[in-house]
Design a protein around this motif. Sequence first.
Motif, PDB file in Angstrom:
ATOM      1  N   HIS A 106       0.806  -1.215   0.000  1.00 42.91           N
ATOM      2  CA  HIS A 106       0.000   0.000   0.000  1.00 42.91           C
ATOM      3  C   HIS A 106       0.842   1.268   0.000  1.00 42.91           C
ATOM      4  N   ASP A 152      -2.014   5.555  -9.926  1.00 49.14           N
ATOM      5  CA  ASP A 152      -1.127   6.400  -9.107  1.00 49.14           C
ATOM      6  C   ASP A 152      -1.897   7.507  -8.395  1.00 49.14           C
ATOM      7  N   ASP A 153      -3.029   7.120  -7.796  1.00 48.95           N
ATOM      8  CA  ASP A 153      -3.858   8.034  -6.999  1.00 48.95           C
ATOM      9  C   ASP A 153      -4.465   9.170  -7.817  1.00 48.95           C
ATOM     10  N   MET A 194      -6.095   2.061  -1.999  1.00 51.96           N
ATOM     11  CA  MET A 194      -4.750   1.819  -2.529  1.00 51.96           C
ATOM     12  C   MET A 194      -3.693   2.588  -1.751  1.00 51.96           C
ATOM     13  N   HIS A 248      -0.873   0.484  -7.799  1.00 47.98           N
ATOM     14  CA  HIS A 248      -1.792   1.551  -7.402  1.00 47.98           C
ATOM     15  C   HIS A 248      -2.703   1.903  -8.584  1.00 47.98           C
TER      16      HIS A 248
END
Length: 469
Positions: free
Chosen positions: A32, A75-76, A291, A367
């Motif tokens: 994470h 990637d968020d 994530m 992610h």
Amino acid sequence: MPSRFSLLFALAALPATVALAAPPPAPAVVVHADPQAAHLPPERVKETIENYKGWLDTVQSRDAVAGLATAVVVDDKVVFEHTIGYADAATKSPVLPTTVFRLASLSKAFATAVTGILVHDGRMSWDTKLVDALPFFKLKDMQAAQKATVRDILGQRLGLPRNTYDNMLEDNMSYEDLVRKLDEVDLACGVGQCYGYQNVAFSLIGDVVYAQTGDFFYRQVERRVFAPLGMDTASYGRDSLEASASWARPHRAAGHGWISFEPKENYYRVAPAAGVNASIRDMEQWLIAQMGGHPDVLPSSVLDVLHAPEVSTPSELRATPWRAARLTSADYALGWRVYTYAGETLVFHAGAVEGYRTMIAFFPKYHAGVVTLWNSTGPVPSGLMPMVLDGLIGAPHVDWAGVEGAAPTRIVPAIATKARGKASKGKATAAAARSHGKGKPAATASKKRAGKARATNTAQKKKAPANDD
């Protein structure tokens, strides 16, 4: 005034096969927070999204769903958000990014997340005994009941036969009545020893949260999860769904089109199992948080527990063509399924209740994940998700959704059976209000239904409705 142990509980149920537990075959480590985490090639991500857009255009042109909302996060960051179709086919109101859907069993992860937050705060433990928190909790084998923990109910390993009492929930019996009849059910195995998917028993976590905090379960989720993540349109319950500025009505097939109908109340009575309503905008933030992108809300130490395999679920390996082709291991964690997918760890869940289906999946290593919500029957979107997953990790392309060839003769699947159990909206609302800590207590089940509930073992033989992919 609600009793100390009555709560809010809600919607979707899922089929789940009881399978003898075995040590998971070397489950992959879920990552994470890792500065060295792998990154997907940007060009591959771009190509996958372009392909996905084309597949969705085909779904829309074929009228294969009433309405749908989906997003891809890498990637968020939200790299793709798309909606098609109608929130209500009768009025032609379109699905918007803020249109609220019922999440069905995707709700379970919210219950496990708020539990993880409370454990992190020291308010309870994963190993808190149910009998210590809930004086009413009993199983047919009381020695087994003495061992049952919070982790056992959230990890679907309480030992009950799969989907215990879901059929009676659909026949409009209350959660309060059903949960107190768990001691009439023959256990399939010892507590912690096998997998058996539950909705009624899973929802005991709501009572535990109330007992440990003095606050209603749904309020804890609203304060500790929805608000800090900016899930502004997320809520619990049918009343909240229908009060949304834009909400997706459920639809059933009619010829080559779709007819909207009123949402069913039944599963709103077991809210921890399936009571959340949310939009795709809400679910983007939820996916980012799962994530590791919101450590202030869900620390990596909590996520590590939520996503750790608890019990093996080998039946998942052959449940659908894409699973049979891609999965080499399948386990249940805490409100999540954990797969080895084409050699990569995939965290996944799906859900369904009449007129709604939902899916969410992500690769912790990269992610990267996908979430899809739709408001009709039909399996096409569930085939799209593995196509996107394949594209992201560079797995061989397969048209799992059947969108690249000629359109089938009949696009919209027929509905062969009527929904069971027709509760009046008034009774259903009263039951939901009680579990939410609002309004008057739910009506007591009739003697006829109580007698039916006592025939527990016979009831368990009835096939549970499909509500999980």
